[in-house]
Design a protein around this motif. Structure first.
Motif, short mmCIF file in Angstrom:
data_model
loop_
_atom_site.label_atom_id
_atom_site.label_comp_id
_atom_site.label_asym_id
_atom_site.label_seq_id
_atom_site.Cartn_x
_atom_site.Cartn_y
_atom_site.Cartn_z
N SER A 201 0.86 -1.19 0.00
CA SER A 201 0.00 0.00 0.00
C SER A 201 0.89 1.23 0.00
N GLY A 202 0.22 2.38 -0.11
CA GLY A 202 0.96 3.63 -0.09
C GLY A 202 0.60 4.49 -1.29
N THR A 203 1.04 5.77 -1.25
CA THR A 203 0.75 6.70 -2.34
C THR A 203 2.02 7.45 -2.74
N LEU A 204 1.97 7.97 -3.94
CA LEU A 204 3.07 8.75 -4.50
C LEU A 204 2.48 10.03 -5.07
N ALA A 205 2.93 11.19 -4.58
CA ALA A 205 2.43 12.48 -5.04
C ALA A 205 3.39 13.05 -6.07
N LEU A 206 2.86 13.41 -7.24
CA LEU A 206 3.67 13.94 -8.33
C LEU A 206 3.03 15.20 -8.90
N GLY A 207 3.75 15.85 -9.82
CA GLY A 207 3.23 17.03 -10.49
C GLY A 207 2.59 16.68 -11.81
N ASN A 208 3.09 17.26 -12.89
CA ASN A 208 2.50 17.09 -14.21
C ASN A 208 2.85 15.72 -14.79
N LEU A 209 1.88 14.82 -14.86
CA LEU A 209 2.12 13.48 -15.38
C LEU A 209 2.22 13.46 -16.91
N ASP A 210 1.80 14.53 -17.55
CA ASP A 210 1.82 14.58 -19.00
C ASP A 210 3.12 15.13 -19.57
N ALA A 211 3.96 15.72 -18.71
CA ALA A 211 5.24 16.25 -19.18
C ALA A 211 6.04 15.14 -19.84
N ARG A 212 6.61 15.44 -21.00
CA ARG A 212 7.34 14.43 -21.76
C ARG A 212 8.82 14.76 -21.77
N ARG A 213 9.63 13.73 -21.57
CA ARG A 213 11.07 13.89 -21.52
C ARG A 213 11.75 12.80 -22.31
N ASP A 214 13.01 13.03 -22.60
CA ASP A 214 13.86 12.11 -23.35
C ASP A 214 14.85 11.53 -22.34
N TRP A 215 14.65 10.24 -21.98
CA TRP A 215 15.44 9.64 -20.91
C TRP A 215 16.48 8.67 -21.45
N GLY A 216 17.69 8.72 -20.85
CA GLY A 216 18.75 7.80 -21.21
C GLY A 216 19.46 7.27 -19.98
N TRP A 217 20.52 6.51 -20.22
CA TRP A 217 21.29 5.83 -19.17
C TRP A 217 22.51 6.67 -18.83
N ALA A 218 22.69 7.04 -17.57
CA ALA A 218 23.73 7.99 -17.17
C ALA A 218 25.15 7.59 -17.61
N PRO A 219 25.59 6.34 -17.43
CA PRO A 219 26.95 6.01 -17.88
C PRO A 219 27.15 6.22 -19.38
N ASP A 220 26.10 6.04 -20.18
CA ASP A 220 26.21 6.32 -21.61
C ASP A 220 26.48 7.81 -21.85
N TYR A 221 25.84 8.66 -21.06
CA TYR A 221 25.98 10.10 -21.26
C TYR A 221 27.34 10.57 -20.78
N VAL A 222 27.89 9.91 -19.76
CA VAL A 222 29.26 10.19 -19.34
C VAL A 222 30.24 9.82 -20.46
N ASP A 223 29.97 8.70 -21.11
CA ASP A 223 30.80 8.30 -22.25
C ASP A 223 30.78 9.37 -23.33
N ALA A 224 29.62 9.95 -23.60
CA ALA A 224 29.52 11.02 -24.60
C ALA A 224 30.37 12.22 -24.20
#
Length: 318
Positions: A201-224
């Motif tokens: 059980s439990g709840t999670l409070a968030l803001g705008n659920l419709d906001a869209r983002r481009d997500w990647g893997w942090a070690p890949d971005y360090v490599d870049a």
């Protein structure tokens, strides 16, 4: 031996970068704030106490360490915090970056050897973008104090390139890992999904659920970033996955990875978490990074979220 100076070494990207550089045999110096005692960094990293808001202190640090490569990953990391502290954000994330550029340029001039700089820029410099996806030619028009500070640092990188300093700026889109602190919404989501799965059980409070983002893997971005700072020609590079997901998509993936079927029963929208200005969609075009740096992402979205959830589930069993 390469000598590297890393600001923000205690953060997600800084820790991955320090590990990589040490493994390569580099001499690594990491900037930390007063009272900051990062855990998990390689013991070979030399920690230097300082502040990105202290231009004279940064100049002295660069003179003492004489780095070949400077990675500026430090600064204010929260858009929400920047709305509450806009002056501090400008001083640290904007002016602090320029202080590093100037110190690097002076070291290069005095020593007669090349100094390379990597500025960790942000997709927030585009604010509400004039094109989708965004690339290196997208108009810079930030919509938050965080974005404005990053935009100043980003544009000053080009100014110092024209002055002869090899400053590359990686425009980083959202990138995640289990090392994200829970002050970031992604880690807040995965930690809550793990907790709710364990407790039932439990709840999670968030803001705008419709906001869209481009997500990647942090070690890949360090490599870049490493590839960019060592590229023969300093330039700007968009570092992104090229795909967009909503916050709701991230929530669904996290709860699925935790074994919770109906995430909507556990999530509420709280207006306190809605940004004063929240770009509806951010998605990057990484073609230049692919073609010129030979870079590419290695971990898919669902696996990124899954790794974070599994990490948070494991923490609950310790």
């Amino acid at each position: 031996m390469t000598v590297a100076l890393v600001t923000g070494v205690a953060g997600q990207d800084g820790s991955y970068l320090a590990e990589r550089l040490v493994a390569e045999g580099a001499e690594v110096h990491g900037l930390v704030r007063e009272g900051e005692h990062p855990e998990g960094l390689p013991r070979e990293v030399g920690l230097c106490v300082g502040d990105l808001g202290d231009a004279e202190g940064l100049a002295d640090l660069v003179r003492r360490t004489r780095p070949d490569e400077i990675y500026n990953l430090g600064g204010i990391s929260s858009v929400a915090y920047s709305w509450q502290h806009p002056v501090e954000t400008g001083a640290v994330s904007g002016l602090g970056a320029v202080a590093l550029y100037d110190a690097a340029w002076r070291l290069q001039e005095d020593s007669g050897r090349t100094v390379r700089v990597l500025q960790a820029s942000s997709a927030e410099i585009f604010g509400t973008p004039d094109r989708t996806p965004q690339d290196e030619g997208t108009t810079v028009r930030p919509s938050s104090p965080y974005g404005a500070a990053k935009a100043y640092a980003h544009q000053m990188a080009a100014v110092y390139r024209a002055r002869g300093l090899g400053v590359s700026a990686c425009v980083l889109y959202n990138h995640e890992s289990p090392r994200r602190p829970e002050t970031f919404v992604t880690r807040k989501i995965t930690a809550a999904a793990a907790r709710i799965a364990r407790e039932g059980s439990g709840t999670l409070a968030l803001g705008n659920l419709d906001a869209r983002r481009d997500w990647g893997w942090a070690p890949d971005y360090v490599d870049a970033m490493v590839r960019a700072v060592r590229h023969p020609v300093a330039d700007d590079f968009v570092v992104a996955s090229g795909a967009t997901r909503s916050v709701a998509d991230f929530v669904a993936a996290a709860f699925a990875a935790a074994g919770v079927d109906d995430w909507s029963r556990h999530v509420t929208v709280d207006p306190r978490f809605v940004r004063p200005a929240d770009p509806a969609e951010q998605v990057g075009d990484p073609r230049r990074a692919r073609e010129e740096l030979g870079w590419g992402g290695t971990i898919a979205f669902d696996e990124i979220v899954g790794r974070m959830v599994r990490h948070d589930l494991a923490l609950l069993t310790v």
